[in-house]
Design an enzyme around this catalytic site. Structure first.
Site, PDB file in Angstrom:
ATOM      1  N   GLU A   1       8.314   4.510  14.367  1.00  0.00           N
ATOM      2  CA  GLU A   1       9.098   4.857  13.178  1.00  0.00           C
ATOM      3  C   GLU A   1       9.018   6.362  12.961  1.00  0.00           C
ATOM      4  O   GLU A   1       7.975   6.981  13.189  1.00  0.00           O
ATOM      5  CB  GLU A   1       8.554   4.103  11.958  1.00  0.00           C
ATOM      6  CG  GLU A   1       8.753   2.590  12.103  1.00  0.00           C
ATOM      7  CD  GLU A   1       8.414   1.811  10.851  1.00  0.00           C
ATOM      8  OE1 GLU A   1       7.509   2.215  10.099  1.00  0.00           O
ATOM      9  OE2 GLU A   1       9.063   0.777  10.617  1.00  0.00           O
TER      10      GLU A   1
ATOM     11  N   ASN B   1       0.807  -1.233   0.000  1.00  0.00           N
ATOM     12  CA  ASN B   1       0.000   0.000   0.000  1.00  0.00           C
ATOM     13  C   ASN B   1       0.837   1.279   0.000  1.00  0.00           C
ATOM     14  O   ASN B   1       0.386   2.316  -0.472  1.00  0.00           O
ATOM     15  CB  ASN B   1      -1.029  -0.003   1.141  1.00  0.00           C
ATOM     16  CG  ASN B   1      -0.400  -0.058   2.510  1.00  0.00           C
ATOM     17  OD1 ASN B   1       0.772  -0.411   2.642  1.00  0.00           O
ATOM     18  ND2 ASN B   1      -1.160   0.279   3.534  1.00  0.00           N
TER      19      ASN B   1
ATOM     20  N   GLU C   1       4.529  -2.754  12.621  1.00  0.00           N
ATOM     21  CA  GLU C   1       3.473  -1.775  12.331  1.00  0.00           C
ATOM     22  C   GLU C   1       2.330  -2.587  11.734  1.00  0.00           C
ATOM     23  O   GLU C   1       2.348  -2.929  10.550  1.00  0.00           O
ATOM     24  CB  GLU C   1       3.973  -0.736  11.318  1.00  0.00           C
ATOM     25  CG  GLU C   1       5.194   0.054  11.755  1.00  0.00           C
ATOM     26  CD  GLU C   1       4.941   0.957  12.945  1.00  0.00           C
ATOM     27  OE1 GLU C   1       3.773   1.117  13.353  1.00  0.00           O
ATOM     28  OE2 GLU C   1       5.918   1.486  13.486  1.00  0.00           O
TER      29      GLU C   1
ATOM     30  N   CYS D   1      -3.256   1.609   6.888  1.00  0.00           N
ATOM     31  CA  CYS D   1      -3.502   1.123   8.248  1.00  0.00           C
ATOM     32  C   CYS D   1      -4.046   2.207   9.165  1.00  0.00           C
ATOM     33  O   CYS D   1      -4.712   1.903  10.155  1.00  0.00           O
ATOM     34  CB  CYS D   1      -2.218   0.525   8.818  1.00  0.00           C
ATOM     35  SG  CYS D   1      -0.808   1.624   8.675  1.00  0.00           S
TER      36      CYS D   1
HETATM   37  O1  LIG Z   1      -0.590   0.949   6.170  1.00  0.00           O
HETATM   38  C1  LIG Z   1       0.197   1.683   6.758  1.00  0.00           C
HETATM   39  C2  LIG Z   1       1.005   2.602   6.007  1.00  0.00           C
HETATM   40  C3  LIG Z   1       1.394   3.808   6.793  1.00  0.00           C
HETATM   41  C4  LIG Z   1       0.908   5.035   6.143  1.00  0.00           C
HETATM   42  C5  LIG Z   1       1.424   6.275   6.807  1.00  0.00           C
HETATM   43  O2  LIG Z   1       2.601   6.332   7.128  1.00  0.00           O
HETATM   44  O3  LIG Z   1       0.643   7.210   6.964  1.00  0.00           O
END
Ligand SMILES: O=CCCCC(=O)O
Length: 490
Positions: free
Chosen positions: A468, A161, A260, A294
């Protein structure tokens, strides 16, 4: 018959079709087809690597670790800054490649490139600030000193994604800390990862420091990356069930892990909200990347007093969204990643309608192609329905009514997930109470987009662990070493 699509890149050298191991491009047969989810056309055929190539990458990373970790922070930062510059200079091409393989609208894809590059820039700077500590010792003949050292080889598995940013966010922290890195990106979206490798090479990042292995043997390659004794740390972005399995594999060699994982983000609209702002926030939080993020809003909880007003305004805004091929001018919602993903969303919607939810908007496949689902709104949803219990990962907004603040917090927290939550209110007392009451790692307050390199991204409960980005983002890639200096009185 499917044909190879013309990618239209200004720099065709950014289209790479082999794994990148120890500074070399590894061709192997057979190949994997990378398809455009907007039309099913094949964009490229990519070498299908497996266990042997993954082991080769781990050994390259192990061999490169000594020299990379011995570089000064300044030397690493200079190379990373060059990498960042190259990514930004090639933002248009990288965005185009990302849209072609993943589907998100071009403007969003270019935004992701800048977002991902932001982590390379951020951690290049943070590399210079890996400070140690001195601690008052319990006796006069001793001194306690704490230093920080890179953990070693880092392995990563990243999702489709965010095919650029999820790699950049992990690799940048690892490289800045002095670690070397092996990533297995999702097989649906390998091209963005390989383009990052091409630019790392152009930037002068030494062979073996950044390795990318592409292959569809998820189990076999995953086992190497979670169990190889030369890997010190494993990091994953993806679903909670897969994350749990990977954590247990990592236990066999006691690796440091950061995860994550999935989310079930509530978006709470209190009756004292600025409703127009809440509509804007919900729109971007829910429909970016066709809902496949997510941290995307999963449930919209609206207080009874503003339920009608919010639903009407939100429905008008969602109805105006333009869906289509991500490369087409003005597209705001692209395809989902695959027709299987559409079927999953369809099943959740149907199960919830059978349980009493009402379709306010959409609620069906979109005629634009197999991987398209209409931006959808459901009303009359309860927190017990399948659409509220599961991570939707698609362009569907379930609206759930609530009575008061206590209700809202209880409903929001009634999930095993704890990644992101959002709420809208203008009452300062309520803002503090709700922010502190929500069991989530990240809370957007009067804000629907919360991710950036300066902020700590991560979840609690079954949404994972570790952070992160931000000043905390290096911690997972560093070991603390305590030096006890004795005999000072002799
Ligand atoms: O699905 C999780 C991806 C993280 C998206 C983000 O950093 O906003």
């Amino acid at each position: 018959m499917q044909t190879l699509q013309d990618t239209g890149l200004r720099d065709p050298q950014l289209l790479k079709c082999c794994s990148y191991i120890n500074g070399r491009w590894h061709h192997s047969e057979p190949t994997l087809a990378v398809t455009n989810p907007a039309n099913g056309e094949v964009i490229a055929e990519v070498s299908n690597a497996g266990i042997a190539e993954t082991e080769l990458a781990v050994s390259a990373a192990r061999n490169a670790f000594k020299a990379w970790s011995a570089k000064t922070a300044n030397e690493r930062a200079t190379l990373m800054r060059a990498w960042f510059n190259l990514v930004m200079e090639n933002q248009d091409d990288l965005g185009r490649l990302l849209t072609l393989e993943q589907g998100k609208p071009l403007a969003e894809a270019k935004g992701e490139i800048a977002y991902g590059a932001g982590f390379i820039e951020w951690f290049a700077e943070e590399a210079r600030r890996v400070y140690g500590d001195t601690i008052p010792a319990p006796s006069g003949d001793k001194r306690i000193v704490v230093i920080k050292q890179p953990v070693g080889v880092v392995a990563a598995i990243t999702p489709w994604n965010f095919p650029n940013a999820m790699i950049a966010r992990k690799a940048a922290a690892a490289l800045a800390a002095g670690c070397t890195f092996v990533v297995r990106p999702a097989t649906q979206t390998p091209l963005s990862a390989l383009a990052l490798a091409e630019l790392a090479e152009r930037a002068g990042i030494p062979a073996g420091v950044f390795n990318v292995v592409i292959g569809d043997d998820a189990k076999g390659m995953g086992k190497v990356l979670t169990q190889h004794p030369d890997i010190a740390k494993f990091t994953f972005t993806g679903s909670t069930p897969v994350g749990k399995a990977l954590i247990s594999q990592c236990a066999t060699t006691v690796k440091k892990v950061s995860m994550e994982l999935g989310g079930n983000a509530p978006f709470i609209v209190f009756d004292d909200s600025d409703i127009d702002a809440a509509v804007d926030g919900a729109l971007v939080s829910k429909y970016r990347n066709a809902g496949q993020t997510c941290v995307c809003t999963n449930r919209i909880l609206v207080q009874q007093g503003v339920l009608n007003e919010f639903t009407e305004k939100f429905t008008a805004a969602v109805a105006a969204l333009k869906t289509g091929d991500g490369l087409a001018e003005g597209t705001q919602v692209g395809p989902m990643i695959s027709s299987d993903a559409v079927s999953d969303v369809e099943a959740l919607v149907q199960a919830s309608v059978a349980a009493g939810a009402k379709v306010v908007l959409g609620g069906a496949k979109d005629g634009s192609g197999d991987a398209f689902y209409q931006p959808t709104i459901l009303s009359g949803v309860t927190n017990e329905m399948p659409i509220a219990k599961n991570e939707i990962f698609g362009p569907v907004s379930p609206i759930i009514a609530f009575e008061d603040e206590t209700d809202a917090i209880a409903m929001a927290n009634d999930t095993d997930y704890g990644l992101a939550a959002y709420f809208y209110s203008r009452d300062i007392g309520r803002i503090w109470r709700v922010a502190e009451g929500l069991e989530y790692g990240m809370v957007g307050i009067n804000e629907g987009i919360i991710s950036n390199a300066a902020a700590p991204f991560g979840g609690v409960k079954q949404s994972g662990n570790g952070r992160e980005g931000s000043k905390y983002g290096l911690d997972d890639y560093l070991e603390i070493k305590y030096l006890c200096m004795g005999g000072l009185n002799r």
